[in-house]
Design an enzyme around this catalytic site. Structure first.
Site, PDB file in Angstrom:
ATOM      1  N   SER A 234      13.485  -3.363  -6.257  1.00  0.00           N
ATOM      2  CA  SER A 234      12.774  -3.864  -7.431  1.00  0.00           C
ATOM      3  C   SER A 234      11.397  -4.408  -7.049  1.00  0.00           C
ATOM      4  O   SER A 234      11.165  -4.790  -5.897  1.00  0.00           O
ATOM      5  CB  SER A 234      13.578  -4.989  -8.077  1.00  0.00           C
ATOM      6  OG  SER A 234      13.646  -6.103  -7.212  1.00  0.00           O
ATOM      7  N   GLY A 237      11.935  -8.094  -5.886  1.00  0.00           N
ATOM      8  CA  GLY A 237      12.426  -8.214  -4.512  1.00  0.00           C
ATOM      9  C   GLY A 237      11.348  -7.852  -3.505  1.00  0.00           C
ATOM     10  O   GLY A 237      11.095  -8.594  -2.551  1.00  0.00           O
ATOM     11  N   GLY A 238      10.707  -6.703  -3.712  1.00  0.00           N
ATOM     12  CA  GLY A 238       9.697  -6.221  -2.763  1.00  0.00           C
ATOM     13  C   GLY A 238       8.529  -7.192  -2.639  1.00  0.00           C
ATOM     14  O   GLY A 238       8.078  -7.510  -1.538  1.00  0.00           O
ATOM     15  N   GLU A 257       8.636  -0.067  -1.318  1.00  0.00           N
ATOM     16  CA  GLU A 257       8.501   0.895  -2.408  1.00  0.00           C
ATOM     17  C   GLU A 257       9.194   0.282  -3.609  1.00  0.00           C
ATOM     18  O   GLU A 257      10.382  -0.016  -3.563  1.00  0.00           O
ATOM     19  CB  GLU A 257       9.167   2.217  -2.007  1.00  0.00           C
ATOM     20  CG  GLU A 257       8.809   3.352  -2.912  1.00  0.00           C
ATOM     21  CD  GLU A 257      10.022   4.137  -3.327  1.00  0.00           C
ATOM     22  OE1 GLU A 257      10.612   4.821  -2.491  1.00  0.00           O
ATOM     23  OE2 GLU A 257      10.374   4.043  -4.521  1.00  0.00           O
ATOM     24  N   CYS A 293      13.519   6.688  -8.250  1.00  0.00           N
ATOM     25  CA  CYS A 293      12.189   6.054  -8.284  1.00  0.00           C
ATOM     26  C   CYS A 293      11.155   6.992  -8.890  1.00  0.00           C
ATOM     27  O   CYS A 293      10.105   6.549  -9.333  1.00  0.00           O
ATOM     28  CB  CYS A 293      11.773   5.605  -6.894  1.00  0.00           C
ATOM     29  SG  CYS A 293      12.175   6.776  -5.620  1.00  0.00           S
TER      30      CYS A 293
END
Ligand code: NAP
Length: 513
Positions: A234, A237-238, A257, A293
């Protein structure tokens, strides 16, 4: 056999006093056995110390030895494929065809990095012997942390592209397994561990830590001995992990990513003449229950006369499709919440929800889309938003408000292409890959692939996480000036003992100096 243990710097460890978690079958909603153990603070510390302790030894191993290691990983995975596929299907509820396809893709990815190591030119040996004798090469950055992705239990997880590219580069790897498919991840970790044993490489160079707490990932990223991070998941998170890494006293690269809505632009003549559009688009929107994605999150059409029946045709097709459940009830809940939020927003969107399979299609005007930033957010699941424009200029304005993306697709006929230049220029500034045929779902694994894009699609648009160039995330250049030949890495020595392609005084050659 799945044990629920953590692999800590080469040792499988069980600590029964620590917190445990379970995986769930997304179809039956039943919890699965065994219990998995949350990695403890001490285990994280040990895994990192041990990885760092063997980092220089592993960096110095020959390309041949690393290629052999990857081959044995492939063999181990193949030998255990029945158990791996069974765990994959139990934990993800993805169908057998997808499970087998993803396993094969994972093996093929490993093959690409074996080829990279056998070729050797990835090390970019560059020699300049006129004036000071300067010789430059790429070397591994040191121990890295890889976060397994929820939507790809194999290809983007424990033995997926991030881990294998880092191992090929010469970096020890600590995997933070994704808790939604902890059993599948453990089996893949067992394959890597067995391959280390069989090849005589230090067991400490690979760890696999499980857990549901953000604490584990945070501690790993903050650890001073960690030198890089690979992540797929997400935006929240990233970006959180990226920020943590930049706040360290020694900041490190984070290759995250994150979300992407992969716009498809359909030009006017294409819209009028291509009878397959609805079929192709509905399949792409719902493929893998929308959990890719590269899922097409918006479809921008040029329909100056308001005559197109594309929306109705896509609706008819989506309404009758059978879709497997999403990979976890949390992801399903987040998807449904987003659809509800969109439906009740006053952004001008009409949302059609297909109750039979929970897929959904939204429709909005170009003008409303441009006004509402909410509509550019990723809805992770079987959903797409059709943006109705009346001219190519309006499509250009839509492209202008988009954030960074992994892909964009421009579908046109020869007649449409005379007007494409400005749109193409706008789109080019926003994405990592532009398609002129087909749909964005489906990512080939080869050297020409670019799977990355400007922020927020990724945190570093200069790199790819798919294809053999993914190795460059884990390498850094070093130059040796006037260094005695025998002290140089073999790749830079006069005789070119490995026979690799090198740049010598501006000429690409495999010859000795
Ligand atoms: P996620 O929440 O980003 O989690 C991925 C991994 O990162 C997990 O191991 C998680 O650890 C860790 N993590 C997340 N936030 C962290 C933090 N603040 N500190 C430390 N570690 C952290 O993604 P997800 O679980 O795969 O799915 C959640 C949502 O992400 C989905 O609903 C979807 O919207 C999106 N997603 C997008 C893509 C895409 O390709 N665009 C792919 C997958 C998911 P824990 O296990 O401790 O939570």
């Amino acid at each position: 056999m799945i044990t629920g243990q953590n692999l800590v710097g080469g040792l499988w460890e069980s600590i029964t006093t620590e917190a445990c978690f379970q995986t769930m079958n997304p179809k039956t909603k039943e919890y699965l056995t065994p219990l998995f153990q949350e990695a403890s603070t001490e285990q994280i510390e040990q895994a990192t110390l041990r990885a760092s302790g063997v980092s220089e030894i592993y960096a110095a191993t020959s390309f041949e030895k690393r290629a052999h290691f990857l081959k044995i990983i492939q063999e181990e995975i193949k030998q255990n494929s029945v158990e791996i596929l069974a765990a994959y299907q139990e934990e993800s509820a993805l169908p057998e065809g997808r499970a087998k396809g993803e396993l094969q893709r994972t093996l093929d990815q490993i093959e690409r990095f074996i080829e990279v190591l056998e070729d050797g030119s990835f090390s970019q040996a560059t020699l300049h012997t006129n004036g000071p004798d300067l010789r430059k090469i790429l070397v591994p950055i040191g121990p890295v942390v890889v976060f397994g992705a929820s939507n790809f239990p194999l290809a983007f997880s424990t033995a997926g592209g991030d881990t294998i590219s880092a191992l090929a580069a010469g970096c020890p790897v600590i995997v933070k397994g994704h808790p939604y498919h902890a059993g599948t991840s453990e089996l893949m970790a067992q394959a890597i561990h067995s391959a280390l044993k069989k090849t005589g490489l230090p067991l400490e160079l690979f760890s696999h830590l499980g857990g549901e707490s953000h604490q584990i990932g945070s501690q790993l990223v903050r650890h001073p001995l960690i030198k890089g991070v690979g992540f797929t998941g997400s935006f929240t998170g990233g970006k959180a992990l990226y920020d943590l890494a930049q706040k360290r006293s020694e900041p490190i690269p984070v290759f995250a990513e994150m979300g992407s809505i992969n716009p498809i632009f359909i030009l006017e003549n294409k819209l009028k003449t291509d009878e397959n559009l609805a079929a192709d688009l509905s399949v792409s929107i719902t493929l893998g229950t929308g959990q890719f994605c590269t899922n097409p999150g918006i479809i921008v059409i040029c329909d100056s006369s308001n005559e197109s029946s594309l929306v109705e045709e896509i609706k008819n097709k989506m309404a009758t499709m059978e879709l497997p459940p999403m990979v976890h009830s949390n992801i399903e809940a987040r998807y449904k919440k987003q659809i509800t939020h969109l439906s009740s927003s006053n952004s001008g969107v009409q949302v059609h929800l297909f109750n039979e399979n929970d897929s959904a299609l939204g429709v909005v005007s170009g003008a409303d889309f441009i006004e509402s930033p909410l509509l550019s957010e990723e809805v992770f699941g079987p959903f797409s938003l059709v943006v109705q424009c009346h001219s190519i200029d309006e499509m250009v304005n839509v492209a202008q408000v988009l954030k960074g993306q992994l892909t964009a697709t421009i579908l046109s006929t020869t007649e449409d292409q005379h007007n494409l230049k400005i749109l193409l220029t706008k789109v080019q500034a926003k994405v990592g890959r532009i398609l002129f045929e087909g749909v964005p779902t489906g990512v080939a694994v080869n050297q020409a692939m670019q799977h990355g894009g400007p922020f927020p699609a990724t945190t570093d648009s200069r790199f790819t996480s798919v294809g053999s160039d993914a190795i460059y995330r884990w390498l850094r250049p070093i130059a040796f000036q006037d260094c005695p030949d025998f002290l140089l890495p073999v790749t830079l020595q006069n005789k070119n003992p490995l026979g690799i392609l090198r740049n010598v005084n501006g000429i690409l050659t495999t010859n000795a100096l």
